[in-house]
Design an enzyme around this catalytic site. Structure first.
Site, mmCIF file in Angstrom:
data_model
loop_
_atom_site.group_PDB
_atom_site.id
_atom_site.type_symbol
_atom_site.label_atom_id
_atom_site.label_comp_id
_atom_site.label_asym_id
_atom_site.label_seq_id
_atom_site.Cartn_x
_atom_site.Cartn_y
_atom_site.Cartn_z
ATOM 1 N N ARG A 13 -5.699 -11.702 7.247
ATOM 2 C CA ARG A 13 -5.493 -12.551 8.295
ATOM 3 C C ARG A 13 -6.559 -13.216 9.115
ATOM 4 O O ARG A 13 -6.431 -14.011 9.836
ATOM 5 C CB ARG A 13 -4.406 -11.557 9.240
ATOM 6 C CG ARG A 13 -3.882 -12.153 10.610
ATOM 7 C CD ARG A 13 -3.255 -11.127 11.514
ATOM 8 N NE ARG A 13 -4.210 -10.139 11.873
ATOM 9 C CZ ARG A 13 -4.884 -10.189 12.938
ATOM 10 N NH1 ARG A 13 -5.034 -11.279 13.661
ATOM 11 N NH2 ARG A 13 -5.491 -9.049 13.322
ATOM 12 N N GLU A 73 -2.786 7.398 4.609
ATOM 13 C CA GLU A 73 -2.109 6.356 3.979
ATOM 14 C C GLU A 73 -1.564 6.911 2.767
ATOM 15 O O GLU A 73 -2.198 7.693 1.913
ATOM 16 C CB GLU A 73 -3.200 5.189 3.704
ATOM 17 C CG GLU A 73 -3.444 4.224 4.990
ATOM 18 C CD GLU A 73 -2.402 3.708 5.562
ATOM 19 O OE1 GLU A 73 -1.483 3.540 5.043
ATOM 20 O OE2 GLU A 73 -2.581 3.463 6.690
ATOM 21 N N CYS A 123 -9.090 -2.709 4.471
ATOM 22 C CA CYS A 123 -8.711 -1.029 4.323
ATOM 23 C C CYS A 123 -7.894 -0.881 3.266
ATOM 24 O O CYS A 123 -8.244 -0.003 2.351
ATOM 25 C CB CYS A 123 -8.228 -0.725 5.811
ATOM 26 S SG CYS A 123 -9.242 -0.737 7.189
ATOM 27 N N HIS A 172 -6.246 5.911 8.458
ATOM 28 C CA HIS A 172 -6.481 4.983 9.656
ATOM 29 C C HIS A 172 -6.457 5.816 11.002
ATOM 30 O O HIS A 172 -6.007 6.634 11.072
ATOM 31 C CB HIS A 172 -5.161 4.027 9.701
ATOM 32 C CG HIS A 172 -5.623 2.719 9.038
ATOM 33 N ND1 HIS A 172 -4.694 2.113 7.695
ATOM 34 C CD2 HIS A 172 -6.715 1.714 9.005
ATOM 35 C CE1 HIS A 172 -5.273 1.073 7.464
ATOM 36 N NE2 HIS A 172 -6.387 0.963 8.235
#
Length: 215
Positions: A88, A78, A141, A165
């Protein structure tokens, strides 16, 4: 050189998290660097507390976190973490922050301190699909990547850190049609190659290599 490598526990109804499973397969020494492995909870704020306790205990040079990103085709270092939690789904303790700052006194974003393009190149040289990611999402994350970089910024300026990831593993997609996956050994091989790049680029910064994305 000492590198703390953490991976999350299972979340979102999954029975396994390839992040920590891949971390467990890493050797204890990579390119001369000592590897310390740590499982962390998929829980906002608690994950950062667990990491900081370990940082105080072992004083690593590098803090590297690994997380699952279902739907991705490769291993993805990342580039950036943003200062927002927008969950979410609930975390593993039913916390579901929505549109909240992670740190009130923190900047809008932090860039990874790791040589993400060199890491991707090294992964590809090891025949592992990999690319730079420009969004770590807004779940735990991204939260932990931001927390690590905030921690380094405020307390540990001699350290570097970042986040990678990884995709689902095959057993996770049996009932998920058209979802990509990667075998655990391949994920771990990619992580090892990325860590080799971190060691090789120590004090040199990243390489200049095409790694952008249209969207």
């Amino acid at each position: 050189m000492k590198i703390l490598v953490s991976g999350f526990d299972p979340f979102g109804g999954e029975k396994v998290n390839p992040a920590y499973e891949a971390v467990k397969l890493l050797p204890d020494n990579i390119a001369g660097a000592e590897i310390v492995k740590l499982e962390i909870p998929t829980v906002f704020y608690k994950a950062a507390d667990v990491i900081e306790l370990k940082v105080k205990e072992i004083d690593p040079d590098v803090i590297l976190c690994i997380g699952q990103a279902g739907g991705r085709y490769g291993v993805t270092p990342e580039r950036v973490a943003i200062n927002v939690d927008d969950a979410r789904i609930p975390d593993n303790e039913d916390n579901q922050p929505i549109d909240l700052k992670i740190k009130e006194d923190g900047p809008a974003a932090y860039f990874s301190l790791l040589p993400v393009k060199a890491m991707v190149l090294k992964m590809r040289e090891a025949n592992v699909p990999a690319s730079v990611s420009n969004s770590a999402g807004t779940f735990v994350c991204n939260h932990i990547m931001y927390q690590i970089l905030y921690m380094i910024d405020k307390k540990y300026p001699d350290k570097i850190g970042g986040f990678i990831h990884c995709p689902f593993i095959p057993e996770q997609v049996i009932n998920k049609p058209n979802q990509p996956s990667m075998h655990l050994e391949g994920i771990s091989k990619g992580l090892q190659a990325g860590i080799e790049a971190i060691v090789e680029r120590q004090g040199k910064g990243d390489i200049k290599e095409i790694g952008g994305a249209i969207h």
